[in-house]
Design an enzyme around this catalytic site. Structure first.
Site, short mmCIF file in Angstrom:
data_model
loop_
_atom_site.label_atom_id
_atom_site.label_comp_id
_atom_site.label_asym_id
_atom_site.label_seq_id
_atom_site.Cartn_x
_atom_site.Cartn_y
_atom_site.Cartn_z
N ALA A 12 0.92 -1.51 -0.36
CA ALA A 12 0.34 0.28 0.21
C ALA A 12 1.13 1.15 -0.25
CB ALA A 12 -0.56 0.05 1.71
N GLY A 13 1.91 1.58 0.26
CA GLY A 13 2.81 2.38 1.07
C GLY A 13 3.48 3.05 -0.64
N GLY A 14 3.43 2.34 -2.35
CA GLY A 14 3.69 2.14 -2.97
C GLY A 14 3.33 2.94 -4.11
N ARG A 15 3.79 3.19 -5.15
CA ARG A 15 2.56 4.04 -6.42
C ARG A 15 1.33 3.33 -6.62
NH1 ARG A 15 6.62 7.10 -10.81
NH2 ARG A 15 8.80 8.25 -9.04
N MET A 16 1.53 2.16 -6.94
CA MET A 16 -0.02 1.12 -7.18
C MET A 16 -0.50 1.31 -6.14
SD MET A 16 -0.68 0.25 -9.91
CE MET A 16 -1.53 -0.78 -10.33
N ARG A 39 6.88 -0.90 5.58
CA ARG A 39 7.63 -0.34 7.09
C ARG A 39 6.03 -0.09 8.48
NH1 ARG A 39 11.04 4.52 4.07
NH2 ARG A 39 12.67 2.93 3.53
N THR A 93 2.68 -8.35 -8.42
CA THR A 93 4.54 -7.96 -8.54
C THR A 93 5.25 -8.89 -10.04
OG1 THR A 93 4.55 -7.84 -5.92
CG2 THR A 93 5.82 -8.57 -6.09
N HIS A 148 10.24 2.72 -18.37
CA HIS A 148 10.02 3.13 -17.20
C HIS A 148 10.48 4.18 -16.57
CE1 HIS A 148 7.75 -1.01 -17.95
NE2 HIS A 148 6.96 -0.57 -16.61
N LYS A 152 12.10 2.34 -11.28
CA LYS A 152 11.93 0.30 -11.38
C LYS A 152 12.59 -0.66 -11.26
CE LYS A 152 8.79 -2.27 -13.97
NZ LYS A 152 8.44 -2.94 -13.88
#
Length: 236
Positions: A12-16, A39, A93, A148, A152
């Site tokens: 959930a912390g990533g861009r997606m 984290r 992923t 990309h 990435k």
């Protein structure tokens, strides 16, 4: 009216992950019951969504489908959590090992599983076109160029490898080139070349929302289905 599908967002912390949380908040047919990041969260509840660290995954509430856009290091844990709870898994992923892909195949006997390197409808169609072109153009050179954003980590991209696999199924031998620059969302060019002519098949993404929306669509379509391995094109 059916109850909303309960989703767990892993990564959930990533861009997606952030795009998934934003889009889910705009829908009535799904509800995010847990957002899991690598984290420890600075806030336990954000906009009504409980947040957990990856180490706390076992304490997350029950969910129907997990949507995973994380890193290979965190993949085993979310797959194990889905198996333990009988929940489906939708994963984007990339960079997974052969052993992790094998574990996904095995999990399909017990839960609904969908792994895709790309959740764009256009890319699903592109994969089909690449396979058809490779079959129709035996002996032509096949090159896949992907671009990309500079953050990435894996290269070639998972989508490039999936397109290459489509070409290989019809006898082509793809070569890959990767570019990491700026904030490019994602571009893939598959080029077939012979003496005097060249065929180019390309897809360009302008927003991560197309991938997040596709993943949500897949998760809702997968919820409640019997165990098995699924392809994105089969759920669209």
């Amino acid at each position: 009216m059916n109850a909303p599908t309960r989703l767990l967002i892993h990564g959930a912390g990533g861009r997606m992950g952030q795009a998934l949380l934003r889009l889910c908040a705009q829908r009535d047919d799904c509800r995010v019951v847990a957002a899991v990041s690598a984290r420890s969260p600075s806030q336990r509840v954000v906009d009504g969504v409980p947040h957990f660290a990856a180490a706390e995954l076992g304490g997350a509430p029950d969910f129907d489908v997990a949507i995973d856009f994380s890193l290979p290091a965190g993949f085993d844990a979310i797959l194990a959590a889905c198996l333990a709870r009988g929940a489906a898994l939708v994963s984007g992923t990339t960079g997974l090992s052969e052993a992790q892909h094998a574990a996904l195949d095995t999990a399909g006997a017990r839960i609904g599983v969908l792994w895709s390197a790309n959740f764009s409808l256009g890319v699903a169609l592109l994969e089909d076109l690449v396979e058809r072109a490779a079959a129709a153009l035996p002996g032509w050179d096949c090159d896949i160029i992907e671009m990309h954003h500079s953050r990435k980590q894996d290269a070639p991209s998972g989508t490039a490898l999936a397109l290459g696999a489509a070409a290989q199924r019809e006898g082509a031998q793809p070569r890959y080139a990767s570019i990491r620059a700026g904030d490019i969302v994602g571009e893939h060019l598959v080029q077939f070349t012979a003496a005097g002519e060249r065929l180019e098949l390309a897809h360009r993404a302008g927003s991560r929302d197309i991938f997040a929306g596709g993943a949500i669509h897949a998760a809702l379509a997968l919820a409640g289905r019997p165990p098995g391995l699924h392809r994105l094109r089969d759920l669209l």
